[in-house]
Design an enzyme around this catalytic site. Structure first.
Site, short mmCIF file in Angstrom:
data_model
loop_
_atom_site.label_atom_id
_atom_site.label_comp_id
_atom_site.label_asym_id
_atom_site.label_seq_id
_atom_site.Cartn_x
_atom_site.Cartn_y
_atom_site.Cartn_z
N THR A 119 0.88 -1.18 0.00
CA THR A 119 0.00 0.00 0.00
C THR A 119 0.92 1.23 0.00
OG1 THR A 119 -0.07 0.09 2.38
CG2 THR A 119 -1.80 -1.17 1.31
N TRP A 165 -20.12 15.93 12.32
CA TRP A 165 -19.23 15.41 11.28
C TRP A 165 -19.56 16.03 9.93
CZ3 TRP A 165 -15.45 12.69 13.39
CH2 TRP A 165 -15.70 12.01 14.59
P1 ADP Z 1 -3.57 3.62 -1.44
O1 ADP Z 1 -4.01 3.97 -0.06
O2 ADP Z 1 -2.19 3.13 -1.54
O3 ADP Z 1 -3.98 4.56 -2.51
P2 ADP Z 1 -5.60 1.74 -2.22
O4 ADP Z 1 -5.76 1.94 -3.65
O5 ADP Z 1 -5.61 0.38 -1.69
O6 ADP Z 1 -4.26 2.28 -1.77
O7 ADP Z 1 -6.63 2.68 -1.50
C1 ADP Z 1 -7.83 2.18 -1.02
C2 ADP Z 1 -8.67 3.32 -0.51
O8 ADP Z 1 -9.03 4.18 -1.59
C3 ADP Z 1 -9.97 2.90 0.08
O9 ADP Z 1 -9.83 2.46 1.42
C4 ADP Z 1 -10.78 4.19 -0.02
O10 ADP Z 1 -10.47 5.10 1.01
C5 ADP Z 1 -10.29 4.77 -1.31
N1 ADP Z 1 -11.23 4.46 -2.39
C6 ADP Z 1 -11.14 3.49 -3.31
N2 ADP Z 1 -12.19 3.53 -4.16
C7 ADP Z 1 -12.97 4.56 -3.77
C8 ADP Z 1 -14.21 5.12 -4.23
N3 ADP Z 1 -14.84 4.65 -5.30
N4 ADP Z 1 -14.71 6.17 -3.55
C9 ADP Z 1 -14.08 6.67 -2.47
N5 ADP Z 1 -12.92 6.20 -2.00
C10 ADP Z 1 -12.37 5.15 -2.63
#
Ligand code: ADP
Length: 542
Positions: free
Chosen positions: A188, A446
């Site tokens: 990540t 919030w």
């Molecule tokens: P990084 O944190 O390295 O960018 P990831 O791609 O695994 O790694 O990130 C996942 C996070 O991205 C999710 O936990 C969420 O917060 C955010 N995320 C992914 N898709 C969406 C979406 N469609 N809408 C809002 N947030 C999203």
């Protein structure tokens, strides 16, 4: 209990490419190559080259379980690496080239990568840290002899990819591997603390692909041409590097060329029917098409996720370009797919506006993923579309523990806390309201930064916007909007605030707007709020 009397074949990744070669052998994989020019290869030919590579890796001394790094764009050679490494029982570790040198150094050392496959464009990135990578035994530059760059800065043995695989047997005795054995490793991006390794297994990857290619998810068929923009170095390329060959879709890869004009020419010239990428890539394409008066008639739909998709983007694709946007949510820890937004039958009787409200949500979980929302004490919250809380997940392709960590990443009941805050409606549509660290707390109430951002990005004169909570003498925290203007536009602050006020309660509207020249983005193309917080933390106290 009586055992079932069915065959017990373990899942393995190489069986996917073998199937593509056998059942869809002439279907092509097209790449906008790193060296320049469009490259085409059939699944059949790619499978033979994958076997050649596996033979080469065996001769180099690669053993089962070894971690082998790749730092590469989406190309046919990168696909060959994924399948040859995983198929041989080693672990393909994808490195994100956009990370800082210190993070790359940390990740390669943590994974103890033995070999590294790199595109020509990334030779300098590796050269800058190579003296700090004691486990690294050799680098393979993913090109042919003609395009080999100067590699004198690489202080380990260097191979040229095409020379390495040339004249090798195009058959390989793929080992019989345990389906629960590791196949691939992805870190990540480490927006909080050091990057953490997510180790996928053959089983989790194959099950994820079997589930996600279906028509209520990626909706892939052997008649489709899939433009896989989402990088193989980010979140397992959403599984598409496995699910497209599994189904026999033609695969189109952008290489390093992800600007609007390049993506547009790939879609139109290769007649792409479906695609997948994060919102920032699509902003580039939409801006290009708007400015140049272009269209993309072959594209039926595209999956967008990674960060929230603004309503304005879904509407623009739909109304102006006739493309269905399928909103998706997931994370590296979930292989990565968690939810996708496909309509249910009852939605056909809704008005367009009502349907759009639902389409903006992140979607429903497929078989294989369970979702729940809980309050701070861990109590389940109702699925009524209003109650919001921490989003927890459980399922076949969800992480159990991070690489090299002893302790489980799950709670006592096997749930993984996503770090996201969400609500779930009565139909199971989940909506992310924030990342838990981004939510704004103003006077005990919030405020969802994601909601404000989505609305702000619908302002016709804004390119991109971020909403952060900054310190406030009276309310503890108040929202502040940071926005980048569209080229040639000069919106008034008040006009932007009025645009937001039209949809939010007064106390939720940011107190101010600051226009900035560039939006800081993370290595995965998402808004990076860390530097914004550092810079504007005391903005309302001054
Ligand atoms: P990084 O944190 O390295 O960018 P990831 O791609 O695994 O790694 O990130 C996942 C996070 O991205 C999710 O936990 C969420 O917060 C955010 N995320 C992914 N898709 C969406 C979406 N469609 N809408 C809002 N947030 C999203």
């Amino acid at each position: 209990m009586i055992d079932g009397h069915m065959q017990q074949q373990g899942f393995n990744l190489i069986s996917i490419l073998q199937h593509a070669a056998n059942a869809h052998g002439d279907t092509e994989v097209i790449t906008n190559s790193v060296e320049g020019g469009r490259h085409s290869i059939s699944y059949k030919a790619m499978y033979r080259r994958t076997a050649q590579l596996a033979n080469a890796l065996q001769e180099l001394g690669m053993k089962q379980g070894d971690r082998i790094g790749t730092m590469a764009w989406n190309t046919w050679r990168h696909l060959e690496c994924w399948y040859a490494i995983g198929g041989s029982g080693a672990v393909c570790h994808t490195l994100n080239p956009r990370l800082f040198a210190d993070q790359i150094d940390f990740i390669v050392n943590h994974a103890e990568d033995r070999f590294l496959f790199v595109d020509i464009s990334f030779v300098p990135v590796i050269a800058a840290v190579i003296d700090r990578l004691p486990t690294l035994e050799c680098v393979v530059v993913m090109t042919d002899a003609e395009h080999m760059p100067d590699t004198s800065t690489l202080t380990v043995p260097v191979h040229c990819y095409e020379d390495l695989i040339a004249n090798r047997a195009s058959e390989f005795q793929w080992p019989d591997i345990d389906e629960n054995g590791a196949s691939s490793l992805c870190y990540t991006s480490g927006t909080t603390g050091n990057p953490k390794g997510v180790m996928y297994s053959h089983r989790s990857n194959v099950i994820h692909s079997l589930a996600t290619c279906g028509s209520d998810l990626f909706n892939l068929t052997a008649r489709d041409t899939c433009l896989m923009i989402v990088p193989m170095f980010h979140a397992n390329s959403w599984g598409l590097a496995f699910s497209a060959p599994m189904i026999g879709s033609k695969l189109v890869l952008p290489g390093p060329h992800m600007d609007g004009a390049s993506i547009h020419s790939l879609i139109t010239e290769e007649q792409c029917t479906t695609s997948a990428a994060v919102p920032t890539v699509w902003t580039g394409l939409l801006d290009y098409m708007d400015a140049e008066g272009k269209s993309i008639p072959s594209l039926k739909e595209t999956v967008i996720g990674g960060s929230a998709v603004p309503r304005s983007m879904i509407e623009k694709f739909d109304k102006t370009y006739g493309v269905d946007v399928i909103h998706a949510w997931g994370m590296t820890e979930m292989s990565p797919l968690g939810t996708m937004n496909r309509p249910l039958a009852f939605m056909s009787s809704l008005t367009d506006a009502e349907r759009m409200d639902i389409r903006c949500k992140q979607g429903r979980a497929p078989y294989g993923v369970e979702l729940k929302i809980v309050d701070d004490d861990g109590n389940r919250l109702p699925h009524d579309g209003d109650a919001f809380g921490r989003l927890l997940v459980r399922g076949h392709w969800v992480i159990e523990r991070y690489y090299k960590q002893e302790e489980s990443a799950l709670d006592a009941d096997g749930w993984f806390d996503t770090g996201d805050v969400a609500n779930i409606d009565q139909y199971g549509f989940m909506q992310i309201t924030d990342r838990s660290k981004d939510i704004i707390k103003s006077g005990g109430e919030w405020i969802s930064s994601v909601d404000i951002e989505n609305t702000a990005m619908g302002h016709p004169e804004l390119q991109i916007a971020a909403c952060i909570g900054v310190k406030h003498a009276k309310w503890e925290e108040r929202p502040l909007l940071l926005a980048v203007k569209k080229p040639g536009c000069n919106p008034e602050k008040q006009n932007v605030l009025d645009h937001i006020a039209a949809e939010f309660a007064k106390w939720q509207v940011p107190d101010d707007v600051v226009f900035i020249d560039d939006m800081p983005l993370t290595a995965t193309g998402k808004i990076d709020k860390k530097p914004l917080r550092a810079e504007f933390e005391n903005y309302y106290l001054q």
